[in-house]
Structure formats: C-alpha cells, structure tokens
Design a protein around this motif. Structure first.
Motif, PDB file in Angstrom:
ATOM      1  N   SER A 118      15.991  23.823  -4.528  1.00  0.00           N
ATOM      2  CA  SER A 118      16.467  23.962  -5.861  1.00  0.00           C
ATOM      3  C   SER A 118      15.734  24.023  -6.331  1.00  0.00           C
ATOM      4  O   SER A 118      16.112  23.334  -7.766  1.00  0.00           O
ATOM      5  N   GLY A 119      14.390  24.160  -6.240  1.00  0.00           N
ATOM      6  CA  GLY A 119      13.584  24.539  -8.451  1.00  0.00           C
ATOM      7  C   GLY A 119      12.786  22.892  -8.343  1.00  0.00           C
ATOM      8  O   GLY A 119      12.507  23.664  -9.054  1.00  0.00           O
ATOM      9  N   THR A 120      13.455  22.082  -7.749  1.00  0.00           N
ATOM     10  CA  THR A 120      12.336  21.267  -7.996  1.00  0.00           C
ATOM     11  C   THR A 120      10.637  20.535  -7.389  1.00  0.00           C
ATOM     12  O   THR A 120      10.841  21.392  -5.923  1.00  0.00           O
ATOM     13  N   ASP A 121       9.815  20.363  -7.765  1.00  0.00           N
ATOM     14  CA  ASP A 121       8.768  20.497  -8.051  1.00  0.00           C
ATOM     15  C   ASP A 121       8.939  19.656  -6.191  1.00  0.00           C
ATOM     16  O   ASP A 121       8.696  18.550  -6.198  1.00  0.00           O
ATOM     17  N   ALA A 122       8.238  20.049  -5.376  1.00  0.00           N
ATOM     18  CA  ALA A 122       8.066  19.682  -3.878  1.00  0.00           C
ATOM     19  C   ALA A 122       6.998  18.355  -4.465  1.00  0.00           C
ATOM     20  O   ALA A 122       6.943  16.825  -3.385  1.00  0.00           O
ATOM     21  N   ALA A 123       6.159  18.629  -4.837  1.00  0.00           N
ATOM     22  CA  ALA A 123       5.133  17.586  -5.083  1.00  0.00           C
ATOM     23  C   ALA A 123       4.706  16.301  -5.931  1.00  0.00           C
ATOM     24  O   ALA A 123       4.442  15.135  -5.661  1.00  0.00           O
ATOM     25  N   THR A 124       6.062  16.803  -6.597  1.00  0.00           N
ATOM     26  CA  THR A 124       6.647  15.313  -7.508  1.00  0.00           C
ATOM     27  C   THR A 124       7.834  14.615  -6.829  1.00  0.00           C
ATOM     28  O   THR A 124       8.027  13.804  -7.195  1.00  0.00           O
ATOM     29  N   VAL A 125       8.588  14.882  -5.982  1.00  0.00           N
ATOM     30  CA  VAL A 125       9.745  14.193  -5.531  1.00  0.00           C
ATOM     31  C   VAL A 125       9.265  13.491  -3.793  1.00  0.00           C
ATOM     32  O   VAL A 125       8.639  13.649  -2.927  1.00  0.00           O
ATOM     33  N   VAL A 126       9.709  12.582  -3.357  1.00  0.00           N
ATOM     34  CA  VAL A 126       9.451  11.887  -2.308  1.00  0.00           C
ATOM     35  C   VAL A 126      11.130  11.358  -2.510  1.00  0.00           C
ATOM     36  O   VAL A 126      11.562  10.883  -2.791  1.00  0.00           O
ATOM     37  N   PRO A 127      10.743  11.794  -0.795  1.00  0.00           N
ATOM     38  CA  PRO A 127      11.758  11.764   0.151  1.00  0.00           C
ATOM     39  C   PRO A 127      12.190  10.793   0.096  1.00  0.00           C
ATOM     40  O   PRO A 127      11.725   9.428  -0.149  1.00  0.00           O
ATOM     41  N   GLY A 128      14.197  10.845  -0.140  1.00  0.00           N
ATOM     42  CA  GLY A 128      14.804   9.572  -0.347  1.00  0.00           C
ATOM     43  C   GLY A 128      15.596   9.686   0.246  1.00  0.00           C
ATOM     44  O   GLY A 128      16.449  10.597   0.947  1.00  0.00           O
ATOM     45  N   PRO A 129      16.902   8.725   0.044  1.00  0.00           N
ATOM     46  CA  PRO A 129      18.298   9.214   0.723  1.00  0.00           C
ATOM     47  C   PRO A 129      19.267   9.851   0.149  1.00  0.00           C
ATOM     48  O   PRO A 129      19.106  10.059  -1.011  1.00  0.00           O
ATOM     49  N   ARG A 130      19.945  10.515   0.780  1.00  0.00           N
ATOM     50  CA  ARG A 130      21.112  11.488   0.346  1.00  0.00           C
ATOM     51  C   ARG A 130      19.360  12.953   0.038  1.00  0.00           C
ATOM     52  O   ARG A 130      20.193  13.360  -1.476  1.00  0.00           O
ATOM     53  N   GLY A 131      18.162  12.616   0.153  1.00  0.00           N
ATOM     54  CA  GLY A 131      17.795  14.121  -0.308  1.00  0.00           C
ATOM     55  C   GLY A 131      16.863  12.969  -2.550  1.00  0.00           C
ATOM     56  O   GLY A 131      18.176  12.355  -2.996  1.00  0.00           O
ATOM     57  N   ALA A 132      16.011  12.793  -2.777  1.00  0.00           N
ATOM     58  CA  ALA A 132      15.312  12.644  -3.893  1.00  0.00           C
ATOM     59  C   ALA A 132      14.836  13.399  -4.822  1.00  0.00           C
ATOM     60  O   ALA A 132      14.924  13.029  -5.585  1.00  0.00           O
ATOM     61  N   SER A 133      16.035  14.196  -4.553  1.00  0.00           N
ATOM     62  CA  SER A 133      15.543  15.406  -5.899  1.00  0.00           C
ATOM     63  C   SER A 133      15.800  15.283  -6.857  1.00  0.00           C
ATOM     64  O   SER A 133      16.710  14.594  -6.906  1.00  0.00           O
ATOM     65  N   MET A 134      15.934  15.480  -8.646  1.00  0.00           N
ATOM     66  CA  MET A 134      16.286  14.952  -9.538  1.00  0.00           C
ATOM     67  C   MET A 134      17.357  15.642 -10.288  1.00  0.00           C
ATOM     68  O   MET A 134      17.301  16.505  -9.973  1.00  0.00           O
ATOM     69  N   PRO A 135      18.614  14.556 -10.369  1.00  0.00           N
ATOM     70  CA  PRO A 135      19.598  15.537 -10.515  1.00  0.00           C
ATOM     71  C   PRO A 135      19.478  15.694 -11.822  1.00  0.00           C
ATOM     72  O   PRO A 135      19.147  14.700 -12.359  1.00  0.00           O
ATOM     73  N   LEU A 164       2.938   6.341  -5.733  1.00  0.00           N
ATOM     74  CA  LEU A 164       2.852   6.871  -7.423  1.00  0.00           C
ATOM     75  C   LEU A 164       2.030   7.973  -7.282  1.00  0.00           C
ATOM     76  O   LEU A 164       2.268   8.498  -7.670  1.00  0.00           O
ATOM     77  N   ARG A 165       1.301   7.760  -5.687  1.00  0.00           N
ATOM     78  CA  ARG A 165       0.401   9.021  -5.546  1.00  0.00           C
ATOM     79  C   ARG A 165       0.795   9.784  -5.671  1.00  0.00           C
ATOM     80  O   ARG A 165       0.049  11.536  -6.445  1.00  0.00           O
ATOM     81  N   ARG A 166       1.752  10.468  -4.851  1.00  0.00           N
ATOM     82  CA  ARG A 166       2.430  11.309  -4.549  1.00  0.00           C
ATOM     83  C   ARG A 166       3.999  12.033  -5.038  1.00  0.00           C
ATOM     84  O   ARG A 166       3.746  13.252  -5.300  1.00  0.00           O
ATOM     85  N   SER A 167       4.222  11.201  -6.446  1.00  0.00           N
ATOM     86  CA  SER A 167       5.217  11.786  -7.277  1.00  0.00           C
ATOM     87  C   SER A 167       4.404  11.398  -8.936  1.00  0.00           C
ATOM     88  O   SER A 167       3.993  10.113  -9.446  1.00  0.00           O
ATOM     89  N   ARG A 168       4.501  12.099  -9.294  1.00  0.00           N
ATOM     90  CA  ARG A 168       4.365  12.389 -10.712  1.00  0.00           C
ATOM     91  C   ARG A 168       5.226  11.705 -10.984  1.00  0.00           C
ATOM     92  O   ARG A 168       5.420  11.009 -12.179  1.00  0.00           O
ATOM     93  N   VAL A 169       6.731  12.396 -11.063  1.00  0.00           N
ATOM     94  CA  VAL A 169       7.772  11.371 -11.658  1.00  0.00           C
ATOM     95  C   VAL A 169       7.718   9.869 -11.607  1.00  0.00           C
ATOM     96  O   VAL A 169       8.459   9.909 -13.065  1.00  0.00           O
ATOM     97  N   LEU A 170       7.507   9.232 -10.858  1.00  0.00           N
ATOM     98  CA  LEU A 170       7.572   8.634 -10.496  1.00  0.00           C
ATOM     99  C   LEU A 170       6.469   7.763 -10.881  1.00  0.00           C
ATOM    100  O   LEU A 170       7.124   6.549 -11.829  1.00  0.00           O
ATOM    101  N   ALA A 171       5.567   7.609 -11.294  1.00  0.00           N
ATOM    102  CA  ALA A 171       4.523   7.487 -12.231  1.00  0.00           C
ATOM    103  C   ALA A 171       4.388   7.269 -13.105  1.00  0.00           C
ATOM    104  O   ALA A 171       4.399   6.416 -14.132  1.00  0.00           O
ATOM    105  N   ALA A 172       4.624   8.140 -13.250  1.00  0.00           N
ATOM    106  CA  ALA A 172       5.464   8.273 -15.276  1.00  0.00           C
ATOM    107  C   ALA A 172       6.949   7.078 -15.567  1.00  0.00           C
ATOM    108  O   ALA A 172       6.425   6.510 -16.462  1.00  0.00           O
ATOM    109  N   GLY A 218       1.366  -1.245  -0.065  1.00  0.00           N
ATOM    110  CA  GLY A 218       0.045   0.769  -0.026  1.00  0.00           C
ATOM    111  C   GLY A 218       0.960   1.541  -0.316  1.00  0.00           C
ATOM    112  O   GLY A 218       0.043   2.388  -0.814  1.00  0.00           O
ATOM    113  N   GLN A 219       2.044   0.760   0.569  1.00  0.00           N
ATOM    114  CA  GLN A 219       2.623   2.442   0.813  1.00  0.00           C
ATOM    115  C   GLN A 219       3.485   2.869  -0.386  1.00  0.00           C
ATOM    116  O   GLN A 219       3.973   3.458  -0.777  1.00  0.00           O
ATOM    117  N   ALA A 220       4.133   1.479  -1.371  1.00  0.00           N
ATOM    118  CA  ALA A 220       4.892   1.963  -2.277  1.00  0.00           C
ATOM    119  C   ALA A 220       3.535   2.234  -3.494  1.00  0.00           C
ATOM    120  O   ALA A 220       4.288   3.215  -4.431  1.00  0.00           O
TER     121      ALA A 220
END
Length: 445
Positions: free
Chosen positions: A423-440, A223-231, A217-219
């Motif tokens: 960092s300029g990354t859309d916070a609504a599309t990023v899921v917290p992760g190790p070392r920050g999950a913003s898209m480099p 997807l619901r919280r990250s448009r990037v991951l869903a795509a 369920g958490q997985a």
C-alpha cells in the motif's frame, strides 16, 4: 466477546460513556474555585493535583495490562468505586492534606479508568463484525462526551446560582450532585457492559496478574517497532502540559477579568455548556475534516489552532473575548481528541489495546501535573496570562508528533518502493492490527 450486535455495542458504549462524563461536567466549572475557597493558592492546587499525575505514572501501565489480562469490566467497576470515594471526600475536604488525598484517589481512578471502556467497545465491535467501522462510534463518543459535560456544566452553574444550601456552600453543591450521578453510572456499568472472559476465581485472578508484566512489556515493544505510534504517544507530552491552560487557568482568568469568583463560577456554568456543545459539534464534523485533509494533517492543523485560541484567552481584555476564545478552544479540542484516538487505535491490535491507551495516559497525566505545578507557579509569580501563553506554545508543539503519521499517510498515495508494503506504507512503522493497521489518509472520527 459477547452476543451483542454492532449497534447494541455502540449504544451501550455511548450510554456508559455519557454517564461517565456527566458528573465531570458538574465538577469542572467549580473545582479550582472550590479549592481556592478552601484556602489553597494556585501553586498549592498544582501540587495537590500533581498527586494524581504521579499515581497515574506509577499505575497506568500495570492497570492497563490488568484490564487486558483480567477483563475490562472488573477493572472499570473498581475504578467507579474509587471515583465515588474521591468525589465523596471532595465534598468535605477542607485542608491541603485532604485535597491531596482527593487527587491521589483520582490518580488511582484515572489509571484504572483510562482505556478499558474504549478498548471494550472496539474489541466488542470487531467481535460482532470484523469489518465494522468502529471509528464512527468513537466520533459519536466525542459528541456524547461534549453534550454530557455541557449538560453537567449547565446544571452546575444553576446550582451555584441558587447559592448555599444549608451548610453546603454554593461551590460544593454541584459536587454533591456529582456523587449521586456517579452511583447511577456504577449501576449502569454493571448492567450494560458484558464480556466473555475465562472463568473467574482466585486462580484466574493470579494468572491474570501474572500476565500483567508481559502485557506491559509487549506494549512497550509496540513503541519500539512503530515510529508512528511512538510519536503519537509523545503528542501527549505537550498536549497534557498545555491543557492546564483551559482546564485550570481559564476559571482563574475569568475571575480575574470579572473581578469576583462567585460571579465567575456562575458564568462558567453556562459558558462551559456552550464550550462543550461546541466540542460536541466539532467532534461530529471530524469525518468531514479527515476526508478533506486526512487525519494526521487535520490533527496538525487542530493543535496549532488550539494554541492560538489559548493566546486569545490570555490576551483578550473583556469577559466576552475570553469566553469566545474559550468556546473556540473547546471546539478544536473536541475535534482533535477523536482524531488522535483513531490514529492510535489503527496502530495496535486488540490484546494490547488497553495497554497502549494506558501508555498515552501515562504520558499525559504526569505532563499535566507538571504543567499544573510549573504554570501555576508562573501564574502566582508573574500573571495568569503569562502562564497561559506558555501553555499555548506547548499545545502548538504537540502538532509535531503527528508528522510521522502524516508522512505514512502520504506514502499510501505514492507508488510502492524500497521499505514499503504493497500500500506504500513503511512496513517498519506499522504494527499489525485489526483490519490492517496501515495508516489510512482519512479516519472517521
């Protein structure tokens, strides 16, 4: 997780990864031709392979959640045993029903196997050093994968060229050798993969199994919280469907061009070796590509080019042209795979890593099964070339799934605005992760 250093974790990951794929290299060049030798049409082969996709669809997320909850090691051991059973059955399977059983066992194996080793590597690396760049190991894993499949394919071609060995047909011999190598892989897995988990026992097992629905369920919540991951997960819809062209259709296309199945199988051994060496070399060059273009933009380019290479396999008239297009296709594939995995890993944290990897496989395997059935039917009723052209379109369309990641990466270079983090990354599309999950803008693989 363990007392291993970053370098020890990487070495063990690469050894286990290589041993996992070496037997696959033996089987890839002969599996389709072997099933045809045993009386199956392309449509029947597609239907048999669909059993794998259906079981992956049913089991992928539960087994991914189980690996996250119970541990990656026990799940991988069970997967290796199931794989042995599947390949052992392939040695003797001579009916449609038995070959369906082979693919069904492969579906169970793939559901158990997809994700735990890679998740163990990433989490063990971060446990040893939270600032470690695990992307380097993933890119090296792509190179090792290519080299090991190349070696297996070369050995496979040599075994086929030797001809039948007693009652064992030329096309069956590589499968027998693959069984022996899978035994070696199982022993190495037990010896090398270590992880620190809660105490084992029936109570721990029941508790872990009870955790599976929550992990799954958490997985989905990610997807619901990250448009990037869903795509990114959606990429696998088109990629899985289109991969049938070069994994299943190419041997048939080569046999069609050459005019003889055994000669095509003998050619496919060294040809697969060259293709996977190209894949390994391209994987090693991924850091250069991503530094120049960024990972999402590079992935878009790679998928479009891969579609073009499949068009070449479908339309070029002679075996040389078909094989050159095949080599280029695998070079592109070798680069695209680690880029994709790196983008996915940056969108998820450790506790859900296997579950999310399972999500991508859950989408890919049924899509590949559908591709096998539909494109196989097109090949039987129209032509192999027509089926490959349809698959080429699907491969190119996979590029669309990287656009949200590309937009997110471009925003990292833009001033922060409404709806963006520092960092300029859309916070609504990023899921917290190790070392920050913003898209480099550039990923290592």
């Amino acid at each position: 997780m363990s007392t291993l250093t970053v370098h020890q974790v990487r070495r063990r990951y690469l050894v286990l990864h290589g041993l996992r794929w070496l037997p696959v290299g033996l089987v890839i060049p002969v599996i389709i031709l072997l099933m045809q030798e045993r009386g199956l049409s392309l449509t029947q082969i597609g239907l048999a392979a669909a059993a794998q996709g259906l079981l992956v669809l049913a089991l992928e997320l539960p087994t991914g959640g189980l690996a996250d909850a119970l541990g990656r090691r026990p799940v991988l051991v069970v997967a290796a045993v199931v794989n042995l059973a599947s390949t052992g059955l392939l040695v003797v399977a001579d009916t449609f029903a038995l070959l369906v059983a082979v693919w069904a066992l492969q579906g169970v194996y793939r559901a158990l196997d997809s994700g735990p080793l890679e998740a163990w590597y990433v989490d063990a690396t971060l446990a040893a050093d939270p600032d470690a760049a695990y992307e380097k190991g993933l890119a090296q894993g792509g190179t090792v994968l290519g080299l090991c499949i190349a070696a297996g394919a070369l050995l496979s071609g040599g075994l086929v060229a030797l001809g039948p060995l007693g009652p064992v047909s030329a096309l069956t011999t590589p499968v027998v050798v693959a069984v022996a190598l899978q035994l070696v892989s199982l022993v190495a897995l037990v010896a090398l993969l270590v992880e620190t988990r809660p105490a084992a026992g029936s109570g721990a097992l029941r508790s872990s199994v009870a955790e599976v629905p929550r992990m799954v369920g958490q997985a989905f919540g990610l997807l619901r919280r990250s448009r990037v991951l869903a795509a990114l997960v959606a990429v696998e819809l088109f990629w899985g469907f289109g991969m049938v062209t070069f994994e299943t259709m190419l041997p048939v296309r080569l046999a069609e061009v050459v005019g003889d199945a055994d000669r095509a199988a003998a050619l496919l051994g060294p040809a697969s070796t060259v293709a996977w060496l190209a894949s390994a070399g391209a994987a090693a060059l991924v850091p250069l590509l991503t530094r120049r273009l960024g990972a999402p933009a590079g992935a878009v380019l790679l998928h479009v080019v891969q579609g073009v290479t499949v068009v070449g396999m479908a339309l070029l008239a002679g075996p040389v042209g078909v094989l050159v297009a095949y080599f280029l296709c695998y070079a592109v594939h070798g680069a695209a795979n680690p880029v994709y995995k790196g983008l996915v890993h940056r969108q998820v944290d450790g506790p859900h890593r296997t579950s999310v990897l399972s999500l991508t496989s859950m989408v890919a395997m049924p899509s590949a099964a559908a591709g096998g059935v539909l494109l196989g039917a097109v090949a039987d009723r129209a032509s192999v070339s027509t089926a490959m052209l349809a698959g080429a379109v699907a491969l190119a369309l996979a590029a669309v799934g990287y656009l949200p990641a590309w937009r997110a990466a471009r925003r990292t270079t833009a001033p922060a605005g409404p709806g963006a983090d520092a960092s300029g990354t859309d916070a609504a599309t990023v899921v917290p992760g190790p070392r920050g999950a913003s898209m480099p803008p550039a990923l290592r693989e």
